[in-house]
Motif scaffolding. Structure first.
Motif, PDB file in Angstrom:
ATOM      1  N   VAL A   1       0.675  -1.084  -0.025  1.00 57.87           N
ATOM      2  CA  VAL A   1      -0.079  -0.195   0.021  1.00 57.87           C
ATOM      3  C   VAL A   1       0.759   1.471  -0.323  1.00 57.87           C
ATOM      4  CG1 VAL A   1      -1.675   0.910   0.766  1.00 57.87           C
ATOM      5  CG2 VAL A   1      -2.131  -1.277   1.007  1.00 57.87           C
ATOM      6  N   LEU A   2       1.969   1.322   0.938  1.00 57.01           N
ATOM      7  CA  LEU A   2       2.545   2.443   0.913  1.00 57.01           C
ATOM      8  C   LEU A   2       3.391   2.489  -0.678  1.00 57.01           C
ATOM      9  CD1 LEU A   2       4.443   2.299   3.888  1.00 57.01           C
ATOM     10  CD2 LEU A   2       2.874   3.526   3.645  1.00 57.01           C
ATOM     11  N   LEU A   3       4.062   1.714  -1.349  1.00 59.39           N
ATOM     12  CA  LEU A   3       5.322   1.684  -2.456  1.00 59.39           C
ATOM     13  C   LEU A   3       3.632   1.940  -2.814  1.00 59.39           C
ATOM     14  CD1 LEU A   3       6.687  -1.509  -1.828  1.00 59.39           C
ATOM     15  CD2 LEU A   3       7.816   0.488  -1.718  1.00 59.39           C
ATOM     16  N   GLU A   4       2.814   1.906  -3.529  1.00 58.76           N
ATOM     17  CA  GLU A   4       1.380   2.264  -4.304  1.00 58.76           C
ATOM     18  C   GLU A   4       1.159   3.668  -4.237  1.00 58.76           C
ATOM     19  OE1 GLU A   4      -2.433   0.444  -3.942  1.00 58.76           O
ATOM     20  OE2 GLU A   4      -2.092   0.081  -6.355  1.00 58.76           O
ATOM     21  N   ARG A   5       0.893   4.286  -2.914  1.00 55.85           N
ATOM     22  CA  ARG A   5       0.268   5.450  -2.956  1.00 55.85           C
ATOM     23  C   ARG A   5       0.930   6.714  -2.168  1.00 55.85           C
ATOM     24  NH1 ARG A   5      -4.788   2.202   1.146  1.00 55.85           N
ATOM     25  NH2 ARG A   5      -5.543   0.969  -0.788  1.00 55.85           N
ATOM     26  N   LEU A   6       2.412   6.281  -1.892  1.00 60.07           N
ATOM     27  CA  LEU A   6       3.072   7.047  -1.536  1.00 60.07           C
ATOM     28  C   LEU A   6       4.004   7.317  -2.138  1.00 60.07           C
ATOM     29  CD1 LEU A   6       3.710   6.028   2.541  1.00 60.07           C
ATOM     30  CD2 LEU A   6       2.173   8.337   0.792  1.00 60.07           C
TER      31      LEU A   6
ATOM     32  N   GLU B   1       7.513  10.864   0.937  1.00 64.73           N
ATOM     33  CA  GLU B   1       6.690  10.818   1.425  1.00 64.73           C
ATOM     34  C   GLU B   1       6.369   8.971   2.659  1.00 64.73           C
ATOM     35  OE1 GLU B   1       3.002  12.872  -0.680  1.00 64.73           O
ATOM     36  OE2 GLU B   1       2.989  10.922  -0.751  1.00 64.73           O
ATOM     37  N   ARG B   2       6.950   8.382   1.458  1.00 62.86           N
ATOM     38  CA  ARG B   2       6.672   6.565   2.253  1.00 62.86           C
ATOM     39  C   ARG B   2       7.463   6.626   3.302  1.00 62.86           C
ATOM     40  NH1 ARG B   2       7.072   4.430  -2.161  1.00 62.86           N
ATOM     41  NH2 ARG B   2       9.522   4.226  -2.200  1.00 62.86           N
TER      42      ARG B   2
ATOM     43  N   LEU C   1       4.808  16.222   3.743  1.00 62.20           N
ATOM     44  CA  LEU C   1       4.738  15.348   3.903  1.00 62.20           C
ATOM     45  C   LEU C   1       3.945  14.198   4.500  1.00 62.20           C
ATOM     46  CD1 LEU C   1       8.950  15.828   2.657  1.00 62.20           C
ATOM     47  CD2 LEU C   1       7.007  15.256   1.250  1.00 62.20           C
ATOM     48  N   MET C   2       3.757  14.154   6.082  1.00 60.37           N
ATOM     49  CA  MET C   2       3.148  13.492   6.727  1.00 60.37           C
ATOM     50  C   MET C   2       1.811  13.761   6.400  1.00 60.37           C
ATOM     51  SD  MET C   2       3.826  11.059   8.743  1.00 60.37           S
ATOM     52  CE  MET C   2       2.331  10.229   9.837  1.00 60.37           C
ATOM     53  N   VAL C   3       1.486  14.872   6.275  1.00 61.01           N
ATOM     54  CA  VAL C   3       0.119  15.303   6.132  1.00 61.01           C
ATOM     55  C   VAL C   3      -0.531  14.541   5.194  1.00 61.01           C
ATOM     56  CG1 VAL C   3      -1.731  17.086   5.643  1.00 61.01           C
ATOM     57  CG2 VAL C   3      -0.058  17.307   7.053  1.00 61.01           C
ATOM     58  N   ARG C   4       0.214  14.947   4.252  1.00 63.10           N
ATOM     59  CA  ARG C   4      -0.150  14.754   2.661  1.00 63.10           C
ATOM     60  C   ARG C   4       0.241  12.892   2.566  1.00 63.10           C
ATOM     61  NH1 ARG C   4       2.961  18.085  -1.743  1.00 63.10           N
ATOM     62  NH2 ARG C   4       1.968  20.120  -1.298  1.00 63.10           N
ATOM     63  N   ALA C   5       1.348  12.203   2.965  1.00 59.47           N
ATOM     64  CA  ALA C   5       0.955  10.665   3.757  1.00 59.47           C
ATOM     65  C   ALA C   5      -0.364  10.527   4.116  1.00 59.47           C
ATOM     66  CB  ALA C   5       2.564  10.375   3.950  1.00 59.47           C
ATOM     67  N   ARG C   6      -0.388  11.247   4.566  1.00 61.02           N
ATOM     68  CA  ARG C   6      -1.430   9.789   5.088  1.00 61.02           C
ATOM     69  C   ARG C   6      -2.739  10.316   4.504  1.00 61.02           C
ATOM     70  NH1 ARG C   6      -0.009  13.193  11.155  1.00 61.02           N
ATOM     71  NH2 ARG C   6       0.736  11.173  12.585  1.00 61.02           N
ATOM     72  N   ARG C   7      -2.950  11.479   3.860  1.00 61.18           N
ATOM     73  CA  ARG C   7      -4.805  11.448   2.532  1.00 61.18           C
ATOM     74  C   ARG C   7      -4.122  10.923   1.752  1.00 61.18           C
ATOM     75  NH1 ARG C   7      -3.525  17.160   1.828  1.00 61.18           N
ATOM     76  NH2 ARG C   7      -2.786  16.579  -0.435  1.00 61.18           N
ATOM     77  N   HIS C   8      -3.116  10.125   1.575  1.00 65.43           N
ATOM     78  CA  HIS C   8      -2.734   9.297   0.204  1.00 65.43           C
ATOM     79  C   HIS C   8      -3.086   8.089   0.938  1.00 65.43           C
ATOM     80  CE1 HIS C   8       0.092  12.727  -1.841  1.00 65.43           C
ATOM     81  NE2 HIS C   8      -1.286  12.979  -1.700  1.00 65.43           N
TER      82      HIS C   8
ATOM     83  N   ARG D   1      -6.474   4.448  -2.652  1.00 63.78           N
ATOM     84  CA  ARG D   1      -6.111   4.841  -3.960  1.00 63.78           C
ATOM     85  C   ARG D   1      -4.902   5.327  -4.594  1.00 63.78           C
ATOM     86  NH1 ARG D   1      -8.816  10.967  -5.476  1.00 63.78           N
ATOM     87  NH2 ARG D   1      -7.528  12.497  -3.806  1.00 63.78           N
ATOM     88  N   PRO D   2      -4.329   4.954  -5.541  1.00 62.51           N
ATOM     89  CA  PRO D   2      -3.067   4.610  -5.934  1.00 62.51           C
ATOM     90  C   PRO D   2      -2.650   6.509  -6.085  1.00 62.51           C
ATOM     91  CG  PRO D   2      -3.796   3.504  -7.525  1.00 62.51           C
ATOM     92  CD  PRO D   2      -4.739   4.350  -6.685  1.00 62.51           C
TER      93      PRO D   2
END
Length: 204
Positions: free
Chosen positions: A5-10, A14-15, A45-52, A57-58
């Motif tokens: 999930v992390l690899l796909e979405r961040l 961000e990861r 970056l943390m805010v965006r990572a959590r949001r993604h 979704r990818p």
């Protein structure tokens, strides 16, 4: 599954921030030191990572053609120094992060907000064009971007665009010569920077 999930979405940054903060519970000063970014940039970056991750979704869902068209419009506006045109293509909370590695002048270590980023870009790139710097559209790390070269064809830096939902979310500028050698002969960025600073804007 969590790793996938992390690899796909961040994005890579961000990861890294997400894992250091959420998995290892590092404080933001430690995270910032580990990834070479400011604490403010890491918080963003943390805010965006959590949001993604929460969005389910990818991270890079825009199709190739859409991303290339948006990137083309971005680089056209960049050449023209069109602040409004640039701002229209940027997400409101866009960030621009630079990697000079202490070995090159940085366009920006971390700048946030569409207006701030657009103004910076529009103030620098037209002046670079006046002294023969050109941008060559190129895929960089799997994302739309460009390689910028001096008048002798030597590499100055790269820009990479992180695009989502029809807007540019992050602009990555790599200026560190140690990370550009595989692209081609590297220019004297310090000399170019001095010349650019002395060059007037085309409209001045």
């Amino acid at each position: 599954m969590a790793a996938l999930v992390l690899l796909e979405r961040l994005s890579p940054l961000e990861r890294a921030v997400f894992v250091l903060r959420e998995v290892f519970d590092f404080g933001f000063p430690e995270v910032a030191s580990a990834v070479g970014r400011s604490e403010a940039a890491c918080r963003q970056l943390m805010v965006r990572a959590r949001r993604h991750v929460a969005a389910g979704r990818p991270r890079f869902q825009a199709d190739r053609k859409e991303r290339e068209e948006l990137a083309s419009r971005f680089f056209d506006a960049l050449r023209e120094g069109d602040v409004v045109g640039l701002q229209n293509l940027l997400a409101a909370d866009v960030s621009m992060v630079g990697d000079g590695g202490g070995k090159a002048p940085q366009l920006a270590k971390a700048i946030m907000g569409a207006q701030n980023v657009a103004r910076l870009l529009a103030s620098v790139f037209p002046r670079m064009a006046l002294i023969g710097v050109t941008g060559e559209p190129h895929e960089v790390n799997g994302q739309p971007g460009a390689i910028f070269r001096d008048q002798d064809g030597k590499v100055l830096h790269t820009l990479t665009l992180d695009i989502l939902d029809g807007q540019i979310q992050t602009i990555h500028a790599v200026i560190n010569p140690d990370k550009l050698g595989h692209v081609g002969p590297v220019a004297d960025v310090w000399a170019i920077d001095r010349i650019v600073r002395q060059t007037r804007q085309p409209t001045e």
